[in-house]
Scaffold this motif. Sequence first.
Motif, PDB file in Angstrom:
ATOM      1  N   ASN A 191       0.876  -1.175   0.000  1.00  0.00           N
ATOM      2  CA  ASN A 191       0.000   0.000   0.000  1.00  0.00           C
ATOM      3  C   ASN A 191       0.912   1.223   0.000  1.00  0.00           C
ATOM      4  OD1 ASN A 191      -1.779   2.056   0.450  1.00  0.00           O
ATOM      5  ND2 ASN A 191      -2.350   1.432   2.532  1.00  0.00           N
ATOM      6  N   LYS A 224       0.194   4.211  -0.317  1.00  0.00           N
ATOM      7  CA  LYS A 224      -0.433   5.426   0.230  1.00  0.00           C
ATOM      8  C   LYS A 224      -0.182   6.604  -0.727  1.00  0.00           C
ATOM      9  CE  LYS A 224      -0.215   3.406   4.771  1.00  0.00           C
ATOM     10  NZ  LYS A 224      -0.280   3.600   6.213  1.00  0.00           N
ATOM     11  N   GLU A 257      -7.128   4.972   7.429  1.00  0.00           N
ATOM     12  CA  GLU A 257      -6.876   6.386   7.114  1.00  0.00           C
ATOM     13  C   GLU A 257      -8.074   6.997   6.395  1.00  0.00           C
ATOM     14  OE1 GLU A 257      -3.064   5.727   5.258  1.00  0.00           O
ATOM     15  OE2 GLU A 257      -2.207   5.264   7.213  1.00  0.00           O
ATOM     16  N   ILE A 281      -0.449   1.258  12.791  1.00  0.00           N
ATOM     17  CA  ILE A 281      -0.230   1.805  11.445  1.00  0.00           C
ATOM     18  C   ILE A 281       0.657   3.032  11.507  1.00  0.00           C
ATOM     19  CG2 ILE A 281      -1.388   2.892   9.480  1.00  0.00           C
ATOM     20  CD1 ILE A 281      -3.665   0.976   9.865  1.00  0.00           C
ATOM     21  N   GLY A 282       1.802   2.932  10.824  1.00  0.00           N
ATOM     22  CA  GLY A 282       2.720   4.061  10.742  1.00  0.00           C
ATOM     23  C   GLY A 282       3.351   4.428  12.079  1.00  0.00           C
ATOM     24  N   GLY A 288      -0.015  -3.232   9.301  1.00  0.00           N
ATOM     25  CA  GLY A 288       0.323  -2.396  10.461  1.00  0.00           C
ATOM     26  C   GLY A 288       1.772  -2.632  10.819  1.00  0.00           C
ATOM     27  N   LEU A 334      -0.481  -6.609   4.289  1.00  0.00           N
ATOM     28  CA  LEU A 334      -0.738  -5.350   3.586  1.00  0.00           C
ATOM     29  C   LEU A 334       0.328  -4.400   4.131  1.00  0.00           C
ATOM     30  CD1 LEU A 334      -2.496  -3.703   1.656  1.00  0.00           C
ATOM     31  CD2 LEU A 334      -4.061  -3.239   3.543  1.00  0.00           C
TER      32      LEU A 334
HETATM   33  C1  3PY Z   1       0.801   0.306   7.292  1.00  0.00           C
HETATM   34  O1  3PY Z   1       1.418  -0.730   7.526  1.00  0.00           O
HETATM   35  O2  3PY Z   1       1.206   1.419   7.652  1.00  0.00           O
HETATM   36  C2  3PY Z   1      -0.465   0.267   6.558  1.00  0.00           C
HETATM   37  O3  3PY Z   1      -1.324   1.081   6.799  1.00  0.00           O
HETATM   38  C3  3PY Z   1      -0.657  -0.737   5.491  1.00  0.00           C
HETATM   39  O4  3PY Z   1      -1.884  -0.556   4.838  1.00  0.00           O
END
Ligand code: 3PY
Length: 249
Positions: free
Chosen positions: A9, A11, A96, A171-172, A210, A230
């Motif tokens: 992803n 983003k 998000e 996440i992040g 994540g 992901l």
């Molecule tokens: C992440 O790992 O930061 C995600 O949001 C993957 O979609």
Amino acid sequence: MRRKLVVGNWKMNGSRAANATLLSGIVSGFDAATAEAAVCAPAPYLAQCEAALAGSPIGWGAQDVSAHASGAYTGEVSAQMLADLGCRYVIVGHSERRAYHAESSELVAQKAVAVIAAGMTPIVCVGETLDEREAGQTSVVVRNQLAQVLERLDADGLEKIVVAYEPVWAIGTGRTATPEMAQEVHARLRAQLAEKNAVAAGKVQILYGGSMKPDNAKELMAQPDIDGGLIGGAALKAADFLAIIHAAT
Ligand code: 3PY
């Protein structure tokens, strides 16, 4: 037996030059025997993915879609348009989008149905916030998020989705659920799918997302109900993305 699936992803990252380097690195290092793989790019770069990945087993897809088929929806992109560009996957309901665009689970479900109707696979994201986890609400939250999608699908449709469990607090942030914590949620999600159809539930790939990285991917994907990842930041470097794919074996 479910194959592992690793999806990047991206983003809102990338440029034509950076994507060209990333895509050629992924294509040259990818071994289709290890796992299935795909990248979900920002919409303006989907045609670049199509050109770079044509003839490769690596799929590409989008990060969002309109729930509408066509018409006066300025700025939106329909599922049919994404299918026209050769997309195989569309992420729906990423946290998000739920957080910054107030997407409800009902809207996410409508998007998932639109993606299936256009012949693609929705990657349906579910996940709890830190407050929800600390309040012991994880199971209820992810169950309700997935339920909205399942209500709209028959057994055939069920086999056409991928589910991604992404705890929002991971996440992040660099924080990752432990393999045991993730497996517990994945097993519950699979049991929920099985309430609808046990055979189809056995075929659905449930990804973990994540902060999955090369150094935690193997342990996470070794869990019986974790069928891949992901991937956020680590999908932006070919070497890291390939290392995660390799960890799926
Ligand atoms: C992440 O790992 O930061 C995600 O949001 C993957 O979609």
